[in-house]
Design an enzyme around this catalytic site. Structure first.
Site, mmCIF file in Angstrom:
data_model
loop_
_atom_site.group_PDB
_atom_site.id
_atom_site.type_symbol
_atom_site.label_atom_id
_atom_site.label_comp_id
_atom_site.label_asym_id
_atom_site.label_seq_id
_atom_site.Cartn_x
_atom_site.Cartn_y
_atom_site.Cartn_z
ATOM 1 N N HIS A 158 -10.537 42.879 -49.854
ATOM 2 C CA HIS A 158 -9.149 42.838 -49.370
ATOM 3 C C HIS A 158 -8.201 42.384 -50.462
ATOM 4 C CE1 HIS A 158 -5.643 40.826 -47.486
ATOM 5 N NE2 HIS A 158 -5.696 41.847 -46.661
ATOM 6 N N HIS A 175 16.169 24.294 -24.114
ATOM 7 C CA HIS A 175 17.277 25.175 -24.459
ATOM 8 C C HIS A 175 18.387 24.460 -25.232
ATOM 9 C CE1 HIS A 175 15.199 27.819 -21.776
ATOM 10 N NE2 HIS A 175 16.145 28.745 -21.820
#
Length: 659
Positions: free
Chosen positions: A262, A469
């Site tokens: 790889h 949030h």
């Protein structure tokens, strides 16, 4: 003869890759060796590019999403006649070379996007295809396909494991982007193991379910099969196409088909073995056969002819449709007149997100290059261009996009829209979700592309949605990133400044930070001064300040009220609005000293978020009023009361520190 040249060309690409990686003692061999045939067929027979005019507007775009295989692209650029020499390839992965480890936009001519973080190249390719479809729908006329090019992407197994790739693929399928063709280097191997160790999904069925046309090439070394697949993909008129090309990673090596090939170079013995497989054992390193060089002349010849044909067509288009041709010319050259921000009026007290929506809708008709939208929060972010269509399959001329709840892909797609040229991608979501987008924002900053990122709901004033949030550290996190202008606006004048800067930028993305709650329009607010990053918005009552309060966004109004309280105590301070640290840092030392005089050491910052970093402006003895904890789920007014974030508390902090 043609098939013989095909194979020799493929082996030349493989040999150049091997020599470059061995010389650098670093790099990725496997992917280019396996994918060389598909890269070769695409560039030699299909890519419409002109090496003599690399930025020709109607050229095909190419994204090597599997950016670790960069030598595949460098070899193709060199052989195709782009200004990338053998000496450049010899400097692969070396300091200041134009052949870096992963492809870098602007560093190497012919590279259409910086890639490497897997999945993002795929998503940027989707953005480029959206840009092509949008411009074609707006400007093409019967018999005048002025905008008519393809976006090609080479992806790998690793790309498809990334969520951003799957998000973007869903958007592309939903929109039916038939000018998008993705070649999948399906070698079934990742860096650590065989692909099946982490993924056994049927990607072809998944892509079909997402609205893609799918084709399979069973033998990735069969050039004729690859050629036929691409031709078939180009005949599809209603869907993007995924071509699965079954390849062998590290082809030509005794390590082929395993993760061992790889990345990283091989031994000298193995390199010699591989050269024998390629037919280059007796040649000097970086050898390119004359017949291959001549064979690749076809790429440049085809590109020159294509551009000449396009220029002739455009001249006829100009004669028949002068207004459209004039507007498209300005878009292509980036010569649209800047919107009139001076006369842009916003009336009444409102949230900066609402002011931003008004600015966006006012400037778009004057500068119709904005294409984007929100992650399913358009009505909340105010990022929808009113009275204009949302894009849909076979209807692309509207500037609005339903990205869906796909924040990462949204940002990467917007980058692709901007990279395409002629358009400016923009996005919208809550500031807290910038975390989902961060890698794509970083790519924009690295590439120097002026994508616009709009973030609303910028503090604990989000209220009852709670700590998940309510952003705390996100603002500082964005400020830590190089080459991005982070602009937190205090009122409508500063919102206008933010948009004016964002639209004028040409090598820097902009993050516009906006609030949810209504804020007053400040008497001293100044659009032009705000563009310097910081300015005196309210001078000390006696014009002789002994201290300075620096604030951003909605806290500027709080700072001014604090200033008024301190006057009652005979303490006279200056209030500085600092919407952008980055822009202030670009100002002259004289201007910086004028706003923040060195002799005034009593300094305080007010910002409803993380305080880390403010010390550079207030000093080690200064006061930082912020919030370094996660929030609570409650009405915003109760949260603010709980943390005592008000002018009275600010004044008390100042007095305690400096009285």
């Amino acid at each position: 003869m043609e098939q013989k040249l095909d194979q020799l060309s493929v082996n030349t690409i493989r040999n150049l890759t091997l020599d470059a990686v061995q010389r650098a003692h670093h790099g990725h061999l496997g992917m280019p060796l396996g994918a060389a045939p598909m890269g070769y067929i695409l560039w030699r027979y299909y890519m419409s590019v002109n090496p003599e005019d690399p930025t020709w507007f109607d050229r095909d775009r190419f994204v090597l999403s599997a950016g670790h295989g960069s030598m595949l692209l460098y070899a193709l650029l060199h052989l195709s006649g782009f200004p990338l020499t053998i000496e450049d390839i010899k400097q692969f992965r070396q300091l200041n070379s134009i052949t870096p480890g992963h492809p870098e936009y602007k560093k190497t001519i012919g590279v259409d996007a910086s890639t490497g973080p897997l999945g993002q190249g795929f998503a940027m390719g989707v953005g480029m295809a959206i840009a092509e479809a949008h411009l074609a729908d707006r400007f093409n006329q019967p018999h005048f396909p002025i905008v008519n090019h393809y976006t090609y992407v080479i992806s790998g197994d690793g790309d498809f494991e990334e969520g951003v790739c799957q998000e973007a693929a869903s958007v592309a399928g939903n929109l039916g982007l038939n000018k998008l063709i993705v070649l999948w280097d399906a070698n079934q191997v990742t860096s650590d193991a065989e692909l099946t160790a982490s993924n056994t999904e049927d990607e072809m069925l998944k892509f079909e379910a997402m609205g893609w046309n799918t084709i399979e090439v069973h033998d990735g070394n069969n050039c004729l099969e690859i050629k036929s697949a691409i031709a078939q993909a180009k005949r599809c008129s209603d869907r993007p196409t995924l071509i699965k090309v079954n390849t062998i990673i590290g082809y030509g090596s005794r390590l082929a088909g395993t993760s061992a090939i790889h990345s990283d170079p091989v031994s000298d013995e193995e390199a010699q073995y591989m050269k024998k497989q390629f037919g280059f054992a007796d040649q000097e390193p970086f050898y390119v056969p004359d017949e291959v060089a001549k064979w690749f002349d076809a790429v440049g010849d085809r590109g020159v002819q294509a551009e000449e044909t396009w220029l002739n067509l455009f001249e006829k288009y100009r004669q028949k449709f002068p207004d459209l041709a004039n507007q498209l010319t300005k878009i292509m050259k980036g010569e649209l007149t800047e919107p009139d921000f001076e006369s842009l009026k916003i009336e009444g007290e409102m949230a900066t997100r609402a002011a931003s929506g008004q600015v966006l809708n006012t400037v778009y008709p004057q500068m119709p290059i904005l294409v984007g939208g929100s992650g399913d929060l358009g009505t909340s972010n105010k990022t929808t261009i009113n009275d204009k269509f949302f894009m849909a399959k076979h209807r692309y001329w509207g500037p609005n996009i339903y990205f869906g709840i796909r924040e990462f892909a949204m940002a990467a797609i917007a980058n692709g829209i901007t990279l395409h040229g002629g358009l400016r991608g923009y996005t919208g979501t809550f500031l807290v979700f910038s975390d989902y987008m961060r890698s794509a924002i970083r790519q924009a900053a690295i590439m120097g592309v002026p994508t616009i990122f709009v973030f609303t709901h910028d503090s604990l004033y989000v209220g009852q949605d709670g700590p998940t949030h309510q952003p705390v550290e996100q603002l500082m996190s964005l400020r830590a990133m190089p080459n991005i202008n982070v602009f937190r606006a205090a009122d409508d004048e500063e919102v206008k400044a933010a948009w004016q800067l964002a639209l004028a930028a040409n090598k820097t993305p902009t993050a516009i930070i906006l609030n949810r709650q209504a804020v007053p329009q400040l008497a001293g607010s100044d659009r032009l001064k705000a563009q310097k990053g910081a300015y005196v918005i309210s001078e000390a009552a006696n014009n002789k300040p002994t201290g300075i309060i620096i604030a951003t966004g909605s806290e500027v109004a709080l700072a001014i009220k604090t200033q008024e309280i301190l006057v009652q105590k005979q303490i006279f301070v200056r209030v500085v609005s600092m919407p952008s640290w980055e822009l202030f840092a670009l100002q002259s030392a004289e201007y910086q000293a004028e706003v923040l005089p060195d002799e005034i050491e009593c300094r305080m910052s007010i910002e409803l978020g993380a305080t880390l970093g403010w010390q550079q402006y207030v000093g080690l003895k200064g006061v930082t009023m912020g919030y370094d904890h996660f929030g609570e789920s409650a009405p915003a007014v109760d949260i603010i009361k709980m943390i005592d974030f008000n002018p009275e508390h600010a004044a008390n902090l100042y007095v305690a520190a400096f009285a």
